[in-house]
Design a protein around this motif. Structure first.
Motif, short mmCIF file in Angstrom:
data_model
loop_
_atom_site.label_atom_id
_atom_site.label_comp_id
_atom_site.label_asym_id
_atom_site.label_seq_id
_atom_site.Cartn_x
_atom_site.Cartn_y
_atom_site.Cartn_z
N MET A 98 50.79 99.18 54.51
CA MET A 98 50.32 98.34 55.57
C MET A 98 49.16 98.72 56.01
O MET A 98 48.64 97.86 56.96
CB MET A 98 51.37 98.22 56.74
N ASN A 99 48.67 99.88 55.91
CA ASN A 99 47.35 100.33 56.54
C ASN A 99 47.46 100.12 58.16
O ASN A 99 46.43 99.47 58.49
CB ASN A 99 46.32 99.84 55.93
N PRO A 100 48.23 100.59 58.96
CA PRO A 100 48.29 100.13 60.08
C PRO A 100 47.34 101.25 61.00
O PRO A 100 47.02 100.79 62.14
CB PRO A 100 49.77 100.87 60.90
N GLU A 101 46.75 102.14 60.64
CA GLU A 101 45.97 102.97 61.37
C GLU A 101 44.40 102.67 60.91
O GLU A 101 43.36 103.18 61.35
CB GLU A 101 45.98 104.41 61.03
N HIS A 102 44.27 101.45 59.82
CA HIS A 102 42.96 100.86 59.69
C HIS A 102 42.04 101.84 58.91
O HIS A 102 41.06 102.25 59.65
CB HIS A 102 42.33 100.22 60.70
N ARG A 103 42.53 102.53 58.05
CA ARG A 103 41.90 103.46 57.43
C ARG A 103 40.80 102.94 56.34
O ARG A 103 40.10 103.78 55.87
CB ARG A 103 42.66 104.58 56.38
N GLY A 104 40.74 101.69 56.24
CA GLY A 104 39.71 100.92 55.49
C GLY A 104 40.35 100.62 54.18
O GLY A 104 41.30 101.18 53.70
N ASP A 105 39.59 99.73 53.26
CA ASP A 105 40.15 98.94 52.48
C ASP A 105 39.06 99.28 51.03
O ASP A 105 39.12 98.87 49.94
CB ASP A 105 40.15 97.48 52.47
N GLY A 106 38.07 100.11 51.40
CA GLY A 106 37.17 100.33 50.33
C GLY A 106 37.63 101.53 49.46
O GLY A 106 38.80 101.76 49.31
N ALA A 107 36.57 102.20 48.54
CA ALA A 107 37.08 103.41 47.84
C ALA A 107 38.03 104.47 48.45
O ALA A 107 39.00 105.14 48.08
CB ALA A 107 36.23 103.82 46.97
N LYS A 108 37.34 104.86 49.74
CA LYS A 108 37.77 106.03 50.44
C LYS A 108 39.16 105.72 50.95
O LYS A 108 39.89 106.47 50.97
CB LYS A 108 36.86 106.46 51.53
N GLY A 109 39.49 104.50 51.58
CA GLY A 109 40.61 103.94 51.97
C GLY A 109 41.78 104.03 51.07
O GLY A 109 42.82 104.50 51.20
N LEU A 110 41.31 103.71 49.86
CA LEU A 110 42.10 103.43 48.80
C LEU A 110 42.54 104.87 48.41
O LEU A 110 43.82 104.80 48.05
CB LEU A 110 41.52 102.71 47.66
N VAL A 111 41.73 105.80 48.03
CA VAL A 111 42.20 107.30 47.99
C VAL A 111 43.05 107.67 48.82
O VAL A 111 44.01 108.36 48.47
CB VAL A 111 40.92 108.17 47.70
N THR A 112 42.84 107.45 50.30
CA THR A 112 43.55 108.00 51.31
C THR A 112 45.17 107.58 51.04
O THR A 112 46.00 108.21 51.14
CB THR A 112 43.09 107.58 52.59
N ARG A 113 45.20 106.11 50.81
CA ARG A 113 46.43 105.46 50.77
C ARG A 113 47.29 105.84 49.60
O ARG A 113 48.44 105.96 49.58
CB ARG A 113 46.49 104.10 50.73
N ILE A 114 46.78 106.29 48.50
CA ILE A 114 47.32 106.82 47.32
C ILE A 114 47.74 108.13 47.55
O ILE A 114 48.89 108.57 47.26
CB ILE A 114 46.25 107.01 46.12
N GLY A 115 46.89 109.13 48.52
CA GLY A 115 47.46 110.40 48.81
C GLY A 115 48.90 110.27 49.80
O GLY A 115 49.66 110.90 49.57
N LEU A 116 48.83 109.20 50.49
CA LEU A 116 49.91 108.98 51.48
C LEU A 116 51.05 108.60 50.49
O LEU A 116 52.26 109.15 50.76
CB LEU A 116 49.52 107.87 52.31
N LEU A 117 51.03 107.78 49.55
CA LEU A 117 51.90 107.60 48.72
C LEU A 117 52.60 108.56 48.09
O LEU A 117 53.72 108.83 47.91
CB LEU A 117 51.39 106.48 47.47
N ILE A 118 51.56 109.63 47.39
CA ILE A 118 51.96 110.73 46.69
C ILE A 118 52.59 111.60 47.73
O ILE A 118 53.62 112.22 47.50
CB ILE A 118 50.80 111.39 46.19
N SER A 119 52.31 111.73 48.93
CA SER A 119 52.97 112.44 49.83
C SER A 119 54.57 111.83 50.34
O SER A 119 55.55 112.65 50.42
CB SER A 119 52.20 112.32 51.51
N ALA A 120 54.60 110.51 50.10
CA ALA A 120 56.01 110.01 50.27
C ALA A 120 56.74 110.24 49.20
O ALA A 120 58.08 110.60 49.51
CB ALA A 120 55.78 108.50 50.51
N LEU A 121 56.40 110.28 48.12
CA LEU A 121 57.09 110.55 46.81
C LEU A 121 57.45 112.03 46.78
O LEU A 121 58.74 112.57 46.81
CB LEU A 121 56.45 110.52 45.47
#
Length: 207
Positions: A98-121
């Motif tokens: 959901m990107n509640p902290e508005h980390r961005g939708d660009g490449a940097k934001g995508l990488v960050t969100r992938i990292g968050l998903l890995i952390s969840a796993l």
């Protein structure tokens, strides 16, 4: 693509409404999750310090869970930790999706969100192990990270997968170190009513 824009936007809006309605519970679980994560890592630090002084093998997160389990009311305490870790996993999934902290939708934001998903796993595996220990079927029986790593390496291309997962974890660790020095922590903390000296100390400790 325009044919699917309407339904996709409706699904996204419904998801955001659901998160907003559930946000008080999500926030409480997230806070409990950060506390549980902190407890686990404090214990890991203590175990690592003992190992350094006593010449013993360093124990990881599973060793920390076993330590909690051995305390008075250990199953109750570990159950609370398991609930907290589950809350942390939920929060990581919300952050990634959901990107509640508005980390961005660009490449940097995508990488960050992938990292968050890995952390969840990663923390999902730790949560499962904590639950197994509470039920009396985990801990000290080869059900931890080493066991699952060995199982994965037995599969076709398993060594490559383990290597990629390890590289991803290492990259995330380097990113965290980078964030420690480059992130604007003062913008992410509610310190407006604190004295200047207090703000500096809090930010320094955060780094």
């Amino acid at each position: 693509m325009a044919l699917f824009d309407g339904p996709a936007r409706a699904v996204e809006q419904q998801a955001h409404r659901t998160v907003r309605q559930a946000s008080p519970w999500v926030q409480r679980l997230a806070r409990l999750g950060y506390a549980a994560k902190g407890v686990v890592y404090v214990i890991i630090g203590v175990l690592a310090a003992r190992a350094a002084f006593n010449g013993r093998q360093v124990e990881g997160s599973e060793g920390a869970l076993v330590t909690i389990l051995r305390q008075p009311f250990g199953r109750v305490l570990l159950g609370i930790v398991a609930l907290g870790l589950a809350g942390f996993v939920l929060w990581r999934l919300v952050q990634a999706a959901m990107n509640p902290e508005h980390r961005g939708d660009g490449a940097k934001g995508l990488v960050t969100r992938i990292g968050l998903l890995i952390s969840a796993l990663t923390y999902t595996a730790l949560t499962i192990e904590a639950v197994r220990m509470v039920r009396g079927s985990g801990g000290g029986q080869g059900n931890g990270a080493q066991h699952w790593t060995a199982r994965l390496m037995e599969q076709p291309f398993g060594r490559i997968l383990v290597g990629l997962i390890g590289a991803g974890i290492a990259a995330y660790g380097l990113y965290e170190i980078y964030q420690a020095f480059r992130s604007h922590l003062d913008r992410r903390l509610d310190l407006a009513r604190s004295a200047v000296a207090t703000r500096r100390r809090v930010v320094a400790l955060g780094r």
